[in-house]
Design an enzyme around this catalytic site. Structure first.
Site, PDB file in Angstrom:
ATOM      1  NE  ARG A   8      38.915  37.028  18.276  1.00  0.00           N
ATOM      2  CZ  ARG A   8      39.048  38.091  19.061  1.00  0.00           C
ATOM      3  NH1 ARG A   8      39.331  37.936  20.338  1.00  0.00           N
ATOM      4  NH2 ARG A   8      38.935  39.305  18.582  1.00  0.00           N
ATOM      5  CB  SER A  35      41.524  37.107  23.830  1.00  0.00           C
ATOM      6  OG  SER A  35      41.708  38.354  24.453  1.00  0.00           O
ATOM      7  CD  GLU A  56      51.028  30.674  28.323  1.00  0.00           C
ATOM      8  OE1 GLU A  56      52.121  30.477  28.909  1.00  0.00           O
ATOM      9  OE2 GLU A  56      50.487  31.791  28.295  1.00  0.00           O
ATOM     10  CG  ASP A 115      48.634  42.414  20.542  1.00  0.00           C
ATOM     11  OD1 ASP A 115      48.536  43.613  20.903  1.00  0.00           O
ATOM     12  OD2 ASP A 115      47.969  41.493  21.044  1.00  0.00           O
TER      13      ASP A 115
END
Lengths: 312, 274
Positions: A8, A35, A56, A115
């Site tokens: 990322r 993020s 989204e 998470d």
């Protein structure tokens, strides 16, 4: 191997260069820019960055609208939302009209870690590759990510890029030039072939080294493009080595495992084993602990190779 | 202001569109007459008066865009595009047939003049926002129009998109709501208590106008007011009648998605003066 870099982060870096090179590149994010690493682009090119909020579905269809007018939108969020929550928008707003939208989905797989399952996307490869005309990329390190992001920007049409949260070792040299649709042979051998993608590519190389020490030479194919799959390379590998193991941080159903099996059974049937998530959801935990729990390790690849060789 | 001559021309266009809707649906044997007929006056107004477009150059960069978010009303869009000259009117008979560029729902890759592929409800306003954002980046002074269904507003994405239009102050975007109050399973308010769209959009920050959706002068007046509003997007609620112009189809939910038989087509055409 130098410092560890998350794919990322490499994506965020590539966006900065694309932003400078091409005024048509625009970026959308759904409240996760820090993020997904699009925040750097947002700061540098605020007019070409669209914060969409936690929406989204709207983000994907808006990206499609931008693409109809000649923009090259990169839409980013976590993989579970990009490919899961917004699946219908990816299918109908982007895939069906074959629009020039790039979906860069981060936090794919179980290495999301703490998470837990709600955020650990293990079925995005299946969903995305089932959409006609969609290109599906799954880079293995920072260098490959950066180059594939540039390649995606040059390509005309929809692309899904699968990225991770965890820092990874860099395994490719800086002058490495991956080409969409071309598998990369990282190691030659004749006992079996491991087709690996994403975080599993480095583990496949470690497994190959361990097997070599035991006198077993395997071929390692890095499959950075899951669609269009390099069928020729897989057929050649199947015929030359007579056995194939796939390795992916994803459910085996319809993922890289399914994709490779579709090619193998029709062209060069050989025994196969799948090092992949075995059809169960993830859970909270440290990424390394989860990779052990779900059998996504170099050791698991070694065992799968031995098993598949026995089945030859 | 619309001249008398222009107004009668537009009324005639709307009558033509309605006739073509009946003809193509009867030829197809399936499709959606109700919500096509309710939007005929708006499309006549947009395609033959309001919009900057060139049927000879469908990809003209500076053209206005029209997005049919309620994609099942494809027949009214196809009728307007054919009437405008994007493709031959004889193509309309091929609606929904194998090999035709006129798919059951609009396909931007097959049909010249179709700006966005729709059919899965709720996505058109988002796409229209994207078009308006792109035009702003490119410094193009075009306008973007989008037609929503009232039933369609039950889709959550419509409201995600409604926030985006306001957030980015898209004042060159105009949404129309085909407020015919019917959806497949019956009255919109019975299906899911969707009431008072005006106050809902207002509370999201939209400039909301309302008019008789079959009165072209009223549509034009509302559009003028929408253009004068510079702070953000405008919504024009079109009070319409589902099936408008064909008495036996008017206000009948059953005609949402059922094609007329040949004799029903002829009866409808007769009512329309053909």
């Amino acid at each position: 191997m130098g410092d560890k870099i998350a794919t990322r982060d490499a994506y965020g870096k590539a966006l900065l260069r694309l932003g400078a090179e091409n005024p048509d590149v625009v970026v959308l994010d759904a409240d996760l820019s820090k993020s997904t690493k699009t925040a750097g682009f947002a700061k540098e090119y605020p007019d070409r960055f669209f914060q969409m909020g936690i929406a989204e579905a709207d983000m994907i269809s808006t990206a499609a609208g931008l693409a109809t007018a000649g923009k090259i939108p990169f839409a980013s969020t976590f993989a579970v939302f990009a490919a899961g929550r917004a699946y219908d928008q990816v299918r109908n707003s982007v895939g069906y009209p074959h629009l020039n939208v790039k979906i860069a989905a981060t936090h794919a797989g179980i290495t999301v870690g703490e998470d837990g399952a709600s955020h650990q996307m293990i079925e995005d490869i299946t969903l995305m590759r089932a959409i006609p005309g969609m290109v599906v990329l799954s880079p293995a390190d920072a260098v490959e990510t950066e180059q594939l992001v540039y390649a995606a920007a040059r390509y005309q049409g929809p692309v899904y890029i699968r990225l991770g949260r965890e820092p990874l070792n860099v395994i490719f040299p800086t002058d490495y030039q991956p080409e969409i649709g071309k598998a990369v042979t990282l190691r030659e051998g004749d006992a079996a072939t491991v087709c690996a993608t994403g975080v599993m590519t480095e583990k496949a190389l470690i497994a190959a080294e361990q097997l070599a020490q035991a006198g077993i030479q395997i071929k390692v194919l890095n499959i950075h493009t899951i669609k269009p799959l390099d069928e020729a390379a897989i057929i050649v590998a199947a015929r030359a080595t007579g056995a194939i193991v796939t390795a992916e941080e994803h459910n085996f159903m319809g993922g890289l495992s399914g994709a490779v099996a579709e090619v193998v059974v029709r062209n060069a049937p050989v025994p196969m084993e799948f090092v992949a998530v075995q059809d169960r959801f993830g859970q909270s935990g440290k990424p390394a602990v989860l990779m052990e729990e779900y059998g996504l390790t170099a050791e698991a690849i070694v065992n799968a190779v031995k098993k598949v060789i026995d089945r030859k | 202001m619309l001249s008398e001559a222009k107004l009668s021309e537009l009324k005639e266009k709307a009558r033509q569109l309605r006739a073509d809707i009946l003809r193509m649906l009867a030829a197809a044997g399936s499709g959606h007459p109700g919500g096509s007929l309710s939007a005929a006056d708006l499309l006549a107004y947009l395609y033959f008066y309001k919009m900057r477009h060139d049927p000879g150059n469908p990809n003209w960069r500076e053209r206005d865009r029209f997005v049919l978010s309620k994609g099942h009303a494809a027949p009214v869009l196809y009728a307007a595009l054919a009437e405008a000259g994007y493709f031959p009117k004889t193509d309309l008979d091929s609606l929904r047939k194998f090999g035709s560029h006129l798919q059951g729902h609009p396909d931007m890759k097959r049909t010249p003049g179709v700006e966005f592929s729709t059919g899965s409800l709720g996505q058109g306003l988002s796409a229209a926002n994207g078009m308006a954002l792109a035009a702003r980046l490119d410094g193009i002074d075009n306008r973007v129009y989008v037609l929503l269904g009232d039933g369609e507003c039950e889709e959550g994405q419509v409201w995600e998109a409604a926030m985006t239009s306001v957030h980015y102050r898209l004042n060159r975007l105009t949404a129309f709501l085909d407020y015919n109050r019917l959806q497949i399973d019956g009255n919109v308010e019975d299906v899911i208590s969707f009431k008072d769209p005006g106050s809902r959009f207002k509370s999201f920050g939209w400039n909301v106008l309302e008019c008789d959706g079959h009165d072209i002068v009223a549509i034009d007046q509302a559009m003028t007011a929408a253009e004068e509003y510079k702070e953000g997007p405008s919504l024009i609620i079109l009070r319409t009648v589902k099936g408008k112009g064909v008495s036996f189809m008017e206000n009948q939910a059953g005609w949402h998605g059922m094609a007329p038989k040949i004799e029903e087509r002829d009866e409808g055409l007769k009512e329309l003066g053909f």
